[in-house]
Design a protein around this motif. Structure first.
Motif, PDB file in Angstrom:
ATOM      1  N   ALA A  40       8.202  -3.360  21.468  1.00 55.05           N
ATOM      2  CA  ALA A  40       7.387  -3.589  20.270  1.00 55.05           C
ATOM      3  C   ALA A  40       8.275  -3.839  19.053  1.00 55.05           C
ATOM      4  O   ALA A  40       7.967  -4.686  18.203  1.00 55.05           O
ATOM      5  N   HIS A  41       9.369  -3.100  18.953  1.00 52.69           N
ATOM      6  CA  HIS A  41      10.309  -3.289  17.844  1.00 52.69           C
ATOM      7  C   HIS A  41      10.901  -4.693  17.884  1.00 52.69           C
ATOM      8  O   HIS A  41      10.987  -5.381  16.855  1.00 52.69           O
ATOM      9  N   GLN A  42      11.281  -5.151  19.055  1.00 51.80           N
ATOM     10  CA  GLN A  42      11.850  -6.488  19.197  1.00 51.80           C
ATOM     11  C   GLN A  42      10.835  -7.565  18.833  1.00 51.80           C
ATOM     12  O   GLN A  42      11.158  -8.534  18.131  1.00 51.80           O
ATOM     13  N   VAL A  43       9.600  -7.381  19.287  1.00 53.15           N
ATOM     14  CA  VAL A  43       8.545  -8.350  18.987  1.00 53.15           C
ATOM     15  C   VAL A  43       8.303  -8.425  17.480  1.00 53.15           C
ATOM     16  O   VAL A  43       8.202  -9.513  16.897  1.00 53.15           O
ATOM     17  N   THR A  44       8.230  -7.276  16.840  1.00 54.68           N
ATOM     18  CA  THR A  44       7.960  -7.243  15.405  1.00 54.68           C
ATOM     19  C   THR A  44       9.099  -7.884  14.613  1.00 54.68           C
ATOM     20  O   THR A  44       8.857  -8.623  13.650  1.00 54.68           O
ATOM     21  N   LEU A  45      10.331  -7.626  15.008  1.00 53.80           N
ATOM     22  CA  LEU A  45      11.481  -8.239  14.331  1.00 53.80           C
ATOM     23  C   LEU A  45      11.439  -9.759  14.445  1.00 53.80           C
ATOM     24  O   LEU A  45      11.705 -10.479  13.482  1.00 53.80           O
ATOM     25  N   ARG A  46      11.117 -10.239  15.630  1.00 54.27           N
ATOM     26  CA  ARG A  46      11.079 -11.694  15.832  1.00 54.27           C
ATOM     27  C   ARG A  46       9.981 -12.351  15.011  1.00 54.27           C
ATOM     28  O   ARG A  46      10.155 -13.445  14.482  1.00 54.27           O
ATOM     29  N   ARG A  47       8.834 -11.711  14.910  1.00 53.12           N
ATOM     30  CA  ARG A  47       7.690 -12.318  14.235  1.00 53.12           C
ATOM     31  C   ARG A  47       7.683 -12.080  12.725  1.00 53.12           C
ATOM     32  O   ARG A  47       7.249 -12.920  11.960  1.00 53.12           O
ATOM     33  N   PHE A  48       8.131 -10.900  12.295  1.00 51.89           N
ATOM     34  CA  PHE A  48       7.997 -10.517  10.888  1.00 51.89           C
ATOM     35  C   PHE A  48       9.329 -10.223  10.192  1.00 51.89           C
ATOM     36  O   PHE A  48       9.332  -9.946   8.988  1.00 51.89           O
ATOM     37  N   GLY A  49      10.423 -10.267  10.930  1.00 50.04           N
ATOM     38  CA  GLY A  49      11.689  -9.891  10.339  1.00 50.04           C
ATOM     39  C   GLY A  49      11.716  -8.404  10.037  1.00 50.04           C
ATOM     40  O   GLY A  49      11.070  -7.606  10.700  1.00 50.04           O
ATOM     41  N   ARG A  50      12.455  -8.031   8.981  1.00 44.48           N
ATOM     42  CA  ARG A  50      12.587  -6.614   8.625  1.00 44.48           C
ATOM     43  C   ARG A  50      11.728  -6.243   7.416  1.00 44.48           C
ATOM     44  O   ARG A  50      12.008  -5.269   6.729  1.00 44.48           O
ATOM     45  N   THR A  51      10.704  -7.018   7.159  1.00 45.10           N
ATOM     46  CA  THR A  51       9.891  -6.794   5.969  1.00 45.10           C
ATOM     47  C   THR A  51       8.681  -5.908   6.254  1.00 45.10           C
ATOM     48  O   THR A  51       8.097  -5.956   7.338  1.00 45.10           O
ATOM     49  N   VAL A  52       8.308  -5.109   5.270  1.00 44.73           N
ATOM     50  CA  VAL A  52       7.085  -4.308   5.305  1.00 44.73           C
ATOM     51  C   VAL A  52       6.395  -4.471   3.950  1.00 44.73           C
ATOM     52  O   VAL A  52       6.987  -4.177   2.905  1.00 44.73           O
ATOM     53  N   ARG A  53       5.176  -4.977   3.967  1.00 49.97           N
ATOM     54  CA  ARG A  53       4.417  -5.154   2.730  1.00 49.97           C
ATOM     55  C   ARG A  53       3.907  -3.813   2.219  1.00 49.97           C
ATOM     56  O   ARG A  53       3.449  -2.977   2.997  1.00 49.97           O
ATOM     57  N   LEU A  54       3.974  -3.625   0.912  1.00 48.97           N
ATOM     58  CA  LEU A  54       3.464  -2.412   0.280  1.00 48.97           C
ATOM     59  C   LEU A  54       2.245  -2.756  -0.571  1.00 48.97           C
ATOM     60  O   LEU A  54       2.244  -3.760  -1.280  1.00 48.97           O
ATOM     61  N   TYR A  55       1.227  -1.914  -0.484  1.00 49.59           N
ATOM     62  CA  TYR A  55       0.016  -2.138  -1.276  1.00 49.59           C
ATOM     63  C   TYR A  55      -0.511  -0.811  -1.789  1.00 49.59           C
ATOM     64  O   TYR A  55      -0.115   0.272  -1.334  1.00 49.59           O
ATOM     65  N   ALA A  56      -1.429  -0.914  -2.749  1.00 49.44           N
ATOM     66  CA  ALA A  56      -2.076   0.280  -3.294  1.00 49.44           C
ATOM     67  C   ALA A  56      -3.585   0.078  -3.304  1.00 49.44           C
ATOM     68  O   ALA A  56      -4.064  -1.002  -3.652  1.00 49.44           O
ATOM     69  N   PRO A  57      -4.360   1.111  -2.940  1.00 52.76           N
ATOM     70  CA  PRO A  57      -5.817   1.030  -3.048  1.00 52.76           C
ATOM     71  C   PRO A  57      -6.280   1.466  -4.431  1.00 52.76           C
ATOM     72  O   PRO A  57      -5.728   2.413  -5.008  1.00 52.76           O
ATOM     73  N   LEU A  58      -7.290   0.784  -4.958  1.00 55.20           N
ATOM     74  CA  LEU A  58      -7.888   1.165  -6.246  1.00 55.20           C
ATOM     75  C   LEU A  58      -9.372   1.430  -5.999  1.00 55.20           C
ATOM     76  O   LEU A  58     -10.147   0.514  -5.740  1.00 55.20           O
ATOM     77  N   TYR A  59      -9.765   2.704  -6.079  1.00 52.85           N
ATOM     78  CA  TYR A  59     -11.148   3.105  -5.826  1.00 52.85           C
ATOM     79  C   TYR A  59     -11.993   2.885  -7.080  1.00 52.85           C
ATOM     80  O   TYR A  59     -11.628   3.325  -8.170  1.00 52.85           O
ATOM     81  N   LEU A  60     -13.140   2.233  -6.903  1.00 52.15           N
ATOM     82  CA  LEU A  60     -13.985   1.838  -8.025  1.00 52.15           C
ATOM     83  C   LEU A  60     -15.217   2.714  -8.212  1.00 52.15           C
ATOM     84  O   LEU A  60     -15.729   2.832  -9.317  1.00 52.15           O
ATOM     85  N   SER A  61     -15.718   3.315  -7.139  1.00 55.48           N
ATOM     86  CA  SER A  61     -16.947   4.113  -7.226  1.00 55.48           C
ATOM     87  C   SER A  61     -17.020   5.075  -6.054  1.00 55.48           C
ATOM     88  O   SER A  61     -16.558   4.765  -4.948  1.00 55.48           O
ATOM     89  N   ASN A  62     -17.598   6.269  -6.291  1.00 56.00           N
ATOM     90  CA  ASN A  62     -17.914   7.154  -5.170  1.00 56.00           C
ATOM     91  C   ASN A  62     -19.417   7.447  -5.086  1.00 56.00           C
ATOM     92  O   ASN A  62     -19.837   8.384  -4.426  1.00 56.00           O
ATOM     93  N   PHE A  63     -20.222   6.630  -5.765  1.00 59.12           N
ATOM     94  CA  PHE A  63     -21.674   6.619  -5.522  1.00 59.12           C
ATOM     95  C   PHE A  63     -21.901   5.949  -4.173  1.00 59.12           C
ATOM     96  O   PHE A  63     -21.250   4.949  -3.856  1.00 59.12           O
ATOM     97  N   CYS A  64     -22.816   6.456  -3.374  1.00 53.72           N
ATOM     98  CA  CYS A  64     -23.050   5.836  -2.071  1.00 53.72           C
ATOM     99  C   CYS A  64     -24.480   6.049  -1.603  1.00 53.72           C
ATOM    100  O   CYS A  64     -25.096   7.084  -1.898  1.00 53.72           O
ATOM    101  N   VAL A  65     -25.003   5.063  -0.868  1.00 56.13           N
ATOM    102  CA  VAL A  65     -26.363   5.142  -0.324  1.00 56.13           C
ATOM    103  C   VAL A  65     -26.348   5.458   1.170  1.00 56.13           C
ATOM    104  O   VAL A  65     -27.408   5.527   1.800  1.00 56.13           O
TER     105      VAL A  65
END
Length: 389
Positions: free
Chosen positions: A76-101
């Motif tokens: 799996a490590h070899q496959v990921t390196l071949r397809r994506f290189g050594r990069t890992v995308r970083l993201y952040a979640p922004l929660y907008l509401s906790n009202f729910c139906v």
């Protein structure tokens, strides 16, 4: 039961029903898992990277395959390196509401829970986004409970228009929409949608979603089709691990992904691996929680079958495990996450959807990745890459 070669059903409901992966073939699949022998695992490991048929995945998630996790990890490590290189995308979640139906038994935002609810105005959401942007994030995930009365399409379009200056990639994880609504979001600059089926087992789904619009299993199952038909660049899918048998969920998730990849070639399909976490008025002991070892096996098996898919892991997972998973197929991870509206700016407290486990700062996550020879990627897309007519 139908054979396990690639299915050509006209819709995902037909695919899962014919396979018995909507729960109706549970006992047959369970027996099949127990029948897998070591020779079959060695056959599965000898296939080329990205080779997917259900027979192969079945073998790789079988109990006997637990004896081959080290070999699977290396592949799996070899496959990921071949397809994506050594990069890992970083993201952040922004929660907008906790009202729910909705009445989702496992969720802190459950409509039956008694706590002060919070909705962020556009201005408040932008203040949250400013805090996130100062941490160098360019990849933002807008998250909301099912609060259609306030988090409307127009709200999201207006918010996206004001976020585009700071963020190169905006995606959403919200309530289910129509194709037309998703198309409006895409036109406004929102390029991806994540939406979990939660569980592909019908009976289990009914048990944990007793009321609200989300209680409709078939309607939920159709949502990724709507996302693909709207032309979104990314379709994120996943199962909430802990609701049902993880091995059966993996097979159903894979069939769903394969179906989407064949029909919506313009969209990248990605997998998420959310495990149940403690939340307000939620007792985790009532669920069949997934072990670290089995989570690793699930990720490895899917990586060997889907070499080009994005794999996302969130701050639900503990730091020590996330540090290991980034070398086993993960291509995107959250950092410094807050799962409550207003959590970044600190203007008052609000109830979280669930408790996070990895509380390290974005800078600490980036340092961890670099220490492992990986490159943290804060920006993976820019609207300037789009060619106007």
């Amino acid at each position: 039961m139908a054979d396990t070669k690639i299915h050509t059903g006209t819709n995902i409901k037909t695919v899962l029903t014919d396979r018995g992966l909507d729960g109706c073939g549970r006992d047959i699949w369970t027996r099949r898992f127990e029948e897998i022998k070591t020779a079959e695992v060695e056959w599965a490991l000898s296939r080329k990277p990205g080779y997917y048929v259900l027979d192969r995945l079945l073998v790789l998630v079988a109990p006997v395959a637990e004896n081959y996790l080290e070999q699977m990890a290396q592949l799996a490590h070899q496959v990921t390196l071949r397809r994506f290189g050594r990069t890992v995308r970083l993201y952040a979640p922004l929660y907008l509401s906790n009202f729910c139906v909705n009445d989702c038994v496992y969720c802190g935002f459950n409509r039956t829970h008694d706590f002060p609810r919070i909705r962020l105005t556009i201005e408040q959401a932008l203040a949250e986004a400013d805090v996130i942007a100062k941490e160098d994030f360019k990849d933002l995930l807008l998250v909301s409970s099912e609060d259609r009365d306030f988090i409307t399409v127009d709200y999201l379009i207006e918010l996206a228009s004001k976020l585009r200056e700071k963020f190169s990639s905006i995606s959403v994880e919200i309530y289910q929409m129509t194709t037309e609504e998703y198309a409006k979001l895409f036109a406004a600059g929102i390029e991806g949608v994540t939406l979990y089926q939660e569980t592909y087992d019908r009976d289990t789904y009914r048990k944990y979603h007793p009321a609200g619009p989300k209680a409709d299993y078939d309607q939920r199952l159709s949502a990724p089709d709507s996302i693909g038909q709207a032309g979104m660049r990314e379709i994120g899918i996943g199962a909430l691990l802990g609701l049902s048998d993880w091995r059966l969920e993996t097979l159903a998730l894979a069939e769903h992904a394969h179906y989407l990849m064949k029909r919506y070639w313009q969209s990248r399909v990605s997998f998420s691996f959310p495990r149940l976490r403690p939340a307000k008025d939620v007792d985790p002991s009532q669920f069949a929680l997934l072990s670290d070892k089995n989570l690793v096996q699930m990720i490895l098996a899917l990586r060997l079958c889907f070499a080009d898919a994005g794999f996302t892991i969130s701050t639900r997972e503990p730091a020590h495990l996330r540090d290991q998973l980034v070398k086993l197929g993960i291509t995107r991870m959250s950092a410094g996450s807050k799962t409550n509206p207003g959590g970044y700016s600190g203007h008052g407290s609000s109830v979280e959807q669930f408790e996070i486990d990895d509380s390290r700062t974005p800078a600490q996550i980036a340092a961890m990745l670099k220490s492992q020879g990986l490159e943290p990627v804060w920006k993976d897309w820019d609207s300037a890459f789009t060619i106007d007519d």
